[in-house]
Write a protein that holds these residues in place. Structure first.
Motif, PDB file in Angstrom:
ATOM      1  N   PRO A  61     -40.451 -49.987 -76.880  1.00  0.00           N
ATOM      2  CA  PRO A  61     -39.764 -49.113 -75.926  1.00  0.00           C
ATOM      3  C   PRO A  61     -39.897 -49.643 -74.499  1.00  0.00           C
ATOM      4  O   PRO A  61     -40.966 -50.124 -74.103  1.00  0.00           O
ATOM      5  CB  PRO A  61     -40.475 -47.777 -76.102  1.00  0.00           C
ATOM      6  CG  PRO A  61     -40.997 -47.808 -77.499  1.00  0.00           C
ATOM      7  CD  PRO A  61     -41.389 -49.236 -77.736  1.00  0.00           C
ATOM      8  N   ARG A  63     -40.133 -48.061 -71.821  1.00  0.00           N
ATOM      9  CA  ARG A  63     -41.162 -47.336 -71.070  1.00  0.00           C
ATOM     10  C   ARG A  63     -42.546 -47.919 -71.308  1.00  0.00           C
ATOM     11  O   ARG A  63     -43.394 -47.917 -70.407  1.00  0.00           O
ATOM     12  CB  ARG A  63     -41.119 -45.847 -71.415  1.00  0.00           C
ATOM     13  CG  ARG A  63     -41.223 -45.529 -72.893  1.00  0.00           C
ATOM     14  CD  ARG A  63     -41.038 -44.041 -73.189  1.00  0.00           C
ATOM     15  NE  ARG A  63     -40.994 -43.776 -74.628  1.00  0.00           N
ATOM     16  CZ  ARG A  63     -39.877 -43.821 -75.344  1.00  0.00           C
ATOM     17  NH1 ARG A  63     -38.724 -44.118 -74.768  1.00  0.00           N
ATOM     18  NH2 ARG A  63     -39.914 -43.568 -76.647  1.00  0.00           N
ATOM     19  N   GLU A  64     -42.805 -48.456 -72.520  1.00  0.00           N
ATOM     20  CA  GLU A  64     -44.094 -49.083 -72.805  1.00  0.00           C
ATOM     21  C   GLU A  64     -44.187 -50.456 -72.136  1.00  0.00           C
ATOM     22  O   GLU A  64     -45.250 -50.824 -71.620  1.00  0.00           O
ATOM     23  CB  GLU A  64     -44.298 -49.212 -74.313  1.00  0.00           C
ATOM     24  CG  GLU A  64     -44.458 -47.883 -75.036  1.00  0.00           C
ATOM     25  CD  GLU A  64     -44.703 -48.055 -76.525  1.00  0.00           C
ATOM     26  OE1 GLU A  64     -44.915 -49.218 -76.961  1.00  0.00           O
ATOM     27  OE2 GLU A  64     -44.666 -47.046 -77.249  1.00  0.00           O
ATOM     28  N   SER A 215     -29.397 -50.903 -76.498  1.00  0.00           N
ATOM     29  CA  SER A 215     -30.368 -49.868 -76.839  1.00  0.00           C
ATOM     30  C   SER A 215     -30.195 -49.412 -78.285  1.00  0.00           C
ATOM     31  O   SER A 215     -29.073 -49.362 -78.807  1.00  0.00           O
ATOM     32  CB  SER A 215     -30.239 -48.683 -75.889  1.00  0.00           C
ATOM     33  OG  SER A 215     -29.014 -48.007 -76.066  1.00  0.00           O
ATOM     34  N   THR A 217     -30.899 -46.408 -79.315  1.00  0.00           N
ATOM     35  CA  THR A 217     -30.486 -45.010 -79.284  1.00  0.00           C
ATOM     36  C   THR A 217     -29.822 -44.738 -77.931  1.00  0.00           C
ATOM     37  O   THR A 217     -29.644 -45.646 -77.121  1.00  0.00           O
ATOM     38  CB  THR A 217     -31.690 -44.064 -79.454  1.00  0.00           C
ATOM     39  OG1 THR A 217     -32.523 -44.141 -78.272  1.00  0.00           O
ATOM     40  CG2 THR A 217     -32.505 -44.429 -80.681  1.00  0.00           C
ATOM     41  N   ASP A 219     -31.227 -43.205 -75.614  1.00  0.00           N
ATOM     42  CA  ASP A 219     -32.306 -43.133 -74.631  1.00  0.00           C
ATOM     43  C   ASP A 219     -32.516 -44.509 -74.010  1.00  0.00           C
ATOM     44  O   ASP A 219     -32.961 -45.451 -74.683  1.00  0.00           O
ATOM     45  CB  ASP A 219     -33.590 -42.656 -75.306  1.00  0.00           C
ATOM     46  CG  ASP A 219     -34.757 -42.559 -74.343  1.00  0.00           C
ATOM     47  OD1 ASP A 219     -34.547 -42.701 -73.114  1.00  0.00           O
ATOM     48  OD2 ASP A 219     -35.889 -42.338 -74.827  1.00  0.00           O
ATOM     49  N   THR A 221     -34.754 -45.489 -72.073  1.00  0.00           N
ATOM     50  CA  THR A 221     -36.171 -45.857 -71.936  1.00  0.00           C
ATOM     51  C   THR A 221     -36.782 -46.313 -73.263  1.00  0.00           C
ATOM     52  O   THR A 221     -37.967 -46.636 -73.320  1.00  0.00           O
ATOM     53  CB  THR A 221     -36.997 -44.685 -71.380  1.00  0.00           C
ATOM     54  OG1 THR A 221     -37.163 -43.681 -72.395  1.00  0.00           O
ATOM     55  CG2 THR A 221     -36.333 -44.066 -70.159  1.00  0.00           C
ATOM     56  N   GLY A 222     -35.980 -46.335 -74.328  1.00  0.00           N
ATOM     57  CA  GLY A 222     -36.499 -46.652 -75.654  1.00  0.00           C
ATOM     58  C   GLY A 222     -36.376 -48.125 -76.011  1.00  0.00           C
ATOM     59  O   GLY A 222     -36.380 -49.014 -75.150  1.00  0.00           O
ATOM     60  N   GLU A 223     -36.268 -48.405 -77.319  1.00  0.00           N
ATOM     61  CA  GLU A 223     -36.219 -49.770 -77.824  1.00  0.00           C
ATOM     62  C   GLU A 223     -34.829 -50.383 -77.624  1.00  0.00           C
ATOM     63  O   GLU A 223     -33.820 -49.673 -77.571  1.00  0.00           O
ATOM     64  CB  GLU A 223     -36.574 -49.781 -79.311  1.00  0.00           C
ATOM     65  CG  GLU A 223     -37.987 -49.293 -79.621  1.00  0.00           C
ATOM     66  CD  GLU A 223     -38.252 -49.233 -81.111  1.00  0.00           C
ATOM     67  OE1 GLU A 223     -37.269 -49.155 -81.886  1.00  0.00           O
ATOM     68  OE2 GLU A 223     -39.431 -49.260 -81.513  1.00  0.00           O
TER      69      GLU A 223
END
Length: 547
Positions: A61, A63-64, A215, A217, A219, A221-223
């Motif tokens: 992700p 964010r990570e 992306s 998804t 989102d 901020t995800g993978e």
């Protein structure tokens, strides 16, 4: 971005129409590909860059990655001025006959949300652009990326754009700031995904990549499914477009700026993280064409080629190509063009002096690049059911200043025709760096930068309703944000701004541009603002029809 601003001083070339049938797919490694010669070809041709992505994977992700890296903001890198002036093409007869020299009478546009975006990321130009998804707004500049809620709250970042490629390897992860940039972010409205793209290189000459994140998804901020596609030459100034059969990108293909590369990436395979090919063709042109970029959830008719648009060989024409890709039988892929489309004559901004030192600012002798030799991002497409419409713009001379020439083209039997065109220039000031789009009922919004010897660069918008008289922006010019300073020390204001459409209602426009909070170099801020031109939901329900 940084490497080849000499390409802004592009030598015009005459090109002739051609029909190209692609050769069968092959899978040579980048090292085995033939080097393109920096010469001008009379016709488009299959590029040796065609073939599979160099590398792909699935990221953790975002964010990570951000939490792990927390990379420091880069020190400012200031680009050198463009090497100009830009050589003139064959001049068109007569003056601009479609200048709108008065403001609209519909009143000012009411802003919705307006908030600060990425700021002071270092260096110039920032090249700000943003896109809007189902729940988020993503902004990207040459230096950083950020994710916001639609109310303006920061959800992630700002983080360096390379954070997305942490652990990916190659120049996408390791390139220095001088050889990294010109990013764009788009929302794929059919797949509900984010796509992020930028170039990267080890030194601008050998290992050259376009780095792409799709992306997994909705989102941001995800993978991400991450890809890098290889090129023999630096793919500078890439312009990206979403289309059902492929993601299309057009970029420079030689140092002289006389040859460009149009590539299609296998969208369907990239949406699931599978191995993916690109099919590329070299195209002789005067500057970088734009690919048609889908807005809304109604796709074009099945098999409709992606339309590439460019300024023409004379200043009373446009050029276009039709790019149809076939992934099952790549030998059936075709790139046809260029064809010529006549428009009202115009004079490119500051053509008689220097378009790269064109736009004045208050309190400084430093003038800014008009980029009048290039169509401005995006070439926005929308399918209304009863017709297909595309809009774009570029900067032109306009009675003592610079105006925005905008067009609405419509497709008839697959060929573009001019439905309306106008140069927006109410009063002797300078308007440039535009971006234009349509909502779901055909209202058109135009955003741009404005400056003069008495004013600092500011962000402004205007627009028109679909049923208004043709060739006019009918809303009063509205200031989104007034700059408090001018840019000194560099003429490079930017390569693009962006007008996007909210996919939730397909009525709300989101405009992103830059301004100076004070005099200086590299101390820019960006601003993101939303607005509507009408209650297009209600008009749709009433069976509204376009003019």
């Amino acid at each position: 971005m940084h490497v080849s601003r000499v390409l802004r001083s592009i030598v015009a070339v005459a090109s002739v129409g051609a029909v190209l049938v692609a050769s069968p797919s092959w899978s040579a490694t980048p090292a085995a590909k033939a080097v393109l010669k920096p010469t001008v070809h009379a016709h488009a041709s299959r590029s040796a860059d065609s073939g599979p992505a160099v590398h792909h994977d699935t990221s953790p992700p975002l964010r990570e990655l951000w939490q792990k890296s927390r990379q420091l903001r880069r020190a400012p890198h200031v680009t050198s001025p463009s090497k100009g002036p830009h050589p003139s093409l064959t001049k068109a007869p007569g003056p601009d006959r479609v200048v709108q020299n008065h403001d609209g009478n519909r009143g000012r546009i009411r802003s919705g949300v307006s908030f600060e975006g990425i700021r002071e990321g270092g260096g110039v130009p920032p090249d700000p652009n943003a896109s809007v998804g189902s729940r988020q707004v993503v902004e990207i500049t040459n230096f950083e990326l950020a994710v916001y809620s639609k109310s303006g709250a920061t959800l992630l970042g700002p983080l360096t754009t390379q954070t997305l490629f942490s652990g990916f390897g190659g120049p996408c992860e390791t390139a220095q700031s001088d050889f990294l940039g010109d990013p764009e972010v788009r929302w794929d409205s059919l797949a509900h995904r984010w796509i992020i793209n930028q170039f990267a290189s080890d030194d601008g000459t050998t290992t050259n990549r376009l780095c792409v994140g799709v992306s997994r998804t909705a989102d941001a901020t995800g993978e991400y499914y991450r890809y890098d596609f290889g090129y023999q030459n630096l793919p500078d100034h890439p312009k990206f477009a979403v289309w059902p059969d492929a993601y299309y990108v057009i970029a420079t293909a030689n140092a002289a700026g006389t040859l460009f590369e149009a590539c299609a990436w296998d969208r369907h395979r990239m949406l699931r993280g599978a191995d993916a090919d690109q099919q590329c063709y070299t195209v002789p042109a005067s500057t970088i064409p734009l690919g048609s970029d889908l807005d809304g959830t109604t796709p074009p008719p099945r098999g409709e080629p992606n339309l590439l648009i460019n300024l023409g060989p004379t200043d009373d024409s446009l050029q276009y190509w039709r790019f149809h890709v076939d992934w099952t039988h790549q030998a059936r892929t075709t790139l046809t063009g260029p064809k010529e489309l006549k428009v009202a004559p115009y004079i490119r901004a500051c053509e008689s002096t220097d378009p790269t030192q064109c736009v004045p600012q208050a309190g400084t002798a430093q003038k800014l690049d008009s980029l009048s030799y290039s169509p401005m991002y995006r070439f926005a497409y929308r399918n209304f059911g009863d017709h297909q419409s595309l809009v774009f713009n570029h900067a032109v001379d306009a009675r003592g200043g610079v105006g925005v020439r905008w067009y609405e083209l419509r497709l008839q039997h697959g060929r573009p025709v001019v439905h309306q065109q106008s140069t927006y220039a109410p009063g002797p000031t300078y308007r440039w760096m535009g971006s234009v789009a349509q909502d779901k009922v055909g209202d058109i919004a135009l955003g741009y930068s404005q400056s003069s010897s008495q004013t600092h660069p500011s962000i402004r918008i205007t627009g028109r309703l679909a049923h208004d008289p043709r060739n006019l922006m009918t809303f009063h010019e509205t200031t989104v944000w007034t700059g408090a300073g001018s840019q000194t020390g560099s003429n490079r204001w930017g390569d693009y701004t962006s007008m996007a459409i909210d996919p939730v209602d397909n009525c709300t426009f989101w405009y992103t541009n830059q301004y100076q909070p004070a005099d200086g170099t590299g101390n820019w801020n960006t601003r993101i603002a939303s607005f509507r031109l009408s209650d297009c939901q209600t008009r749709r329900q009433r069976g509204y029809r376009h003019r």
